[in-house]
Scaffold this motif. Structure first.
Motif, mmCIF file in Angstrom:
data_model
loop_
_atom_site.group_PDB
_atom_site.id
_atom_site.type_symbol
_atom_site.label_atom_id
_atom_site.label_comp_id
_atom_site.label_asym_id
_atom_site.label_seq_id
_atom_site.Cartn_x
_atom_site.Cartn_y
_atom_site.Cartn_z
ATOM 1 N N LEU A 1 0.807 -1.229 0.000
ATOM 2 C CA LEU A 1 0.000 0.000 0.000
ATOM 3 C C LEU A 1 0.838 1.276 0.000
ATOM 4 O O LEU A 1 0.317 2.359 -0.230
ATOM 5 N N ILE A 2 2.134 1.168 0.266
ATOM 6 C CA ILE A 2 2.987 2.358 0.357
ATOM 7 C C ILE A 2 3.346 2.826 -1.045
ATOM 8 O O ILE A 2 4.145 2.205 -1.745
ATOM 9 N N ALA A 3 2.724 3.933 -1.454
ATOM 10 C CA ALA A 3 2.826 4.422 -2.828
ATOM 11 C C ALA A 3 4.204 4.978 -3.180
ATOM 12 O O ALA A 3 4.637 4.861 -4.323
ATOM 13 N N ASN A 4 4.881 5.598 -2.237
ATOM 14 C CA ASN A 4 6.153 6.255 -2.570
ATOM 15 C C ASN A 4 7.379 5.454 -2.138
ATOM 16 O O ASN A 4 8.448 6.018 -1.950
ATOM 17 N N ILE B 1 12.500 -0.744 5.026
ATOM 18 C CA ILE B 1 11.805 0.466 5.469
ATOM 19 C C ILE B 1 12.232 0.722 6.900
ATOM 20 O O ILE B 1 12.031 -0.128 7.766
ATOM 21 N N GLY B 2 12.815 1.875 7.170
ATOM 22 C CA GLY B 2 13.251 2.214 8.517
ATOM 23 C C GLY B 2 12.140 2.888 9.304
ATOM 24 O O GLY B 2 11.040 3.107 8.809
ATOM 25 N N GLU B 3 12.425 3.215 10.558
ATOM 26 C CA GLU B 3 11.476 3.933 11.395
ATOM 27 C C GLU B 3 11.247 5.327 10.835
ATOM 28 O O GLU B 3 12.147 5.917 10.246
ATOM 29 N N VAL C 1 4.622 8.094 8.703
ATOM 30 C CA VAL C 1 3.858 7.534 7.593
ATOM 31 C C VAL C 1 2.448 8.134 7.643
ATOM 32 O O VAL C 1 1.939 8.437 8.722
ATOM 33 N N THR C 2 1.860 8.352 6.483
ATOM 34 C CA THR C 2 0.468 8.796 6.389
ATOM 35 C C THR C 2 -0.316 7.683 5.729
ATOM 36 O O THR C 2 0.069 7.187 4.668
ATOM 37 N N VAL C 3 -1.422 7.279 6.358
ATOM 38 C CA VAL C 3 -2.241 6.187 5.854
ATOM 39 C C VAL C 3 -3.609 6.751 5.468
ATOM 40 O O VAL C 3 -4.256 7.430 6.261
ATOM 41 N N ARG C 4 -4.011 6.490 4.246
ATOM 42 C CA ARG C 4 -5.319 6.936 3.749
ATOM 43 C C ARG C 4 -6.344 5.867 4.090
ATOM 44 O O ARG C 4 -6.153 4.693 3.814
ATOM 45 N N LEU C 5 -7.446 6.295 4.719
ATOM 46 C CA LEU C 5 -8.501 5.390 5.159
ATOM 47 C C LEU C 5 -9.767 5.610 4.345
ATOM 48 O O LEU C 5 -10.046 6.732 3.903
ATOM 49 N N LYS C 6 -10.544 4.538 4.202
ATOM 50 C CA LYS C 6 -11.837 4.617 3.532
ATOM 51 C C LYS C 6 -12.807 3.720 4.285
ATOM 52 O O LYS C 6 -12.429 2.651 4.765
ATOM 53 N N LYS C 7 -14.050 4.139 4.376
ATOM 54 C CA LYS C 7 -15.070 3.398 5.116
ATOM 55 C C LYS C 7 -15.508 2.168 4.337
ATOM 56 O O LYS C 7 -15.806 2.245 3.150
ATOM 57 N N TRP D 1 1.791 6.583 2.456
ATOM 58 C CA TRP D 1 3.002 7.256 1.996
ATOM 59 C C TRP D 1 3.969 7.366 3.162
ATOM 60 O O TRP D 1 3.560 7.683 4.276
ATOM 61 N N LEU D 2 5.231 7.136 2.906
ATOM 62 C CA LEU D 2 6.246 7.428 3.905
ATOM 63 C C LEU D 2 6.317 8.945 3.967
ATOM 64 O O LEU D 2 6.457 9.610 2.937
ATOM 65 N N GLY D 3 6.176 9.512 5.145
ATOM 66 C CA GLY D 3 6.096 10.967 5.292
ATOM 67 C C GLY D 3 4.673 11.432 5.078
ATOM 68 O O GLY D 3 3.716 10.781 5.483
ATOM 69 N N LYS D 4 4.509 12.569 4.428
ATOM 70 C CA LYS D 4 3.185 13.173 4.206
ATOM 71 C C LYS D 4 2.572 12.684 2.898
ATOM 72 O O LYS D 4 3.279 12.344 1.955
ATOM 73 N N ALA D 5 1.243 12.718 2.834
ATOM 74 C CA ALA D 5 0.530 12.391 1.599
ATOM 75 C C ALA D 5 0.756 13.508 0.587
ATOM 76 O O ALA D 5 0.846 14.681 0.967
#
Length: 193
Positions: free
Chosen positions: A70-73, A81-83, A86-92, A104-108
């Motif tokens: 799921l990590i796009a970047n 992948i280090g510590e 991360v920003t995770v996009r959620l959907k209902k 995304w690692l970091g910001k979306a």
């Protein structure tokens, strides 16, 4: 001005700064609870008890074990992948719980579209990126404190039926727990202040 008066004035200024800082922290949390995007996350059981703060329900989430796919970047050919943030996009989902659809690692790179929301977390430890692997993510919402004597009973119930946590999300993805729910019933709600 005498030395004693200056000392009293300095002590008063320090006290006001401390009170102001605490007020700022509380107001920031309350603003997220009041105005944040609300999502419902399904929880997994973990054992409760904190000697200093009392009973709590330790919370694990399906979104805490994030599929690397799921990590796009993630850089092509990356094997680790280090510590870090991360920003995770959620959907209902149809069941009412929110689930991860991308990350995304970091910001979306762009704001979440209508019907989706972003939650900020931190990747815990490194992970390889083999097909099917996951990374562990902490969102800062792993404990919900309950009245004394309630924690163990709730923790045992979580093992046999689905519970959820209503979470408020700030625009930058910071999360605050709003309530613990058992099906459609709210068991405990977090006060604003």
């Amino acid at each position: 001005m005498t030395r004693g008066a200056r000392l009293i004035l300095a002590a008063t200024a320090v006290a006001l700064l401390q009170v102001g800082f605490l007020g700022w922290i509380i107001a920031g949390r309350a603003a997220i609870l009041r105005n944040g995007t609300e999502v419902l996350l399904q929880v997994k059981p973990i054992d409760p008890r904190d000697l200093l703060r009392g009973d709590y329900v330790a919370l694990g989430y399906d979104i805490s074990d994030l599929p690397v796919s799921l990590i796009a970047n993630l850089a092509a050919g990356s094997t680790y992948i280090g510590e870090g943030p991360v920003t995770v996009r959620l959907k209902k989902s149809d069941a009412g719980y929110w689930h991860a659809v991308s990350a995304w690692l970091g910001k979306a790179p762009h704001a979440a579209p209508d019907g989706e929301a972003d939650i900020a977390g931190n990747v815990l430890g490194g992970s390889n990126t083999e097909p099917g692997s996951t990374v562990r993510v902490d969102y800062g919402i792993g404990r919900f404190y309950v009245p004394e004597g309630e924690g163990l009973a709730i923790q045992n119930d979580i093992r046999v039926r689905p519970f959820g946590i209503r979470v408020a999300l700030a625009q930058d993805g910071r999360a605050q727990i709003k309530a613990l729910v058992d099906g459609d019933r709210t068991l405990f709600e977090e006060p604003l202040y």
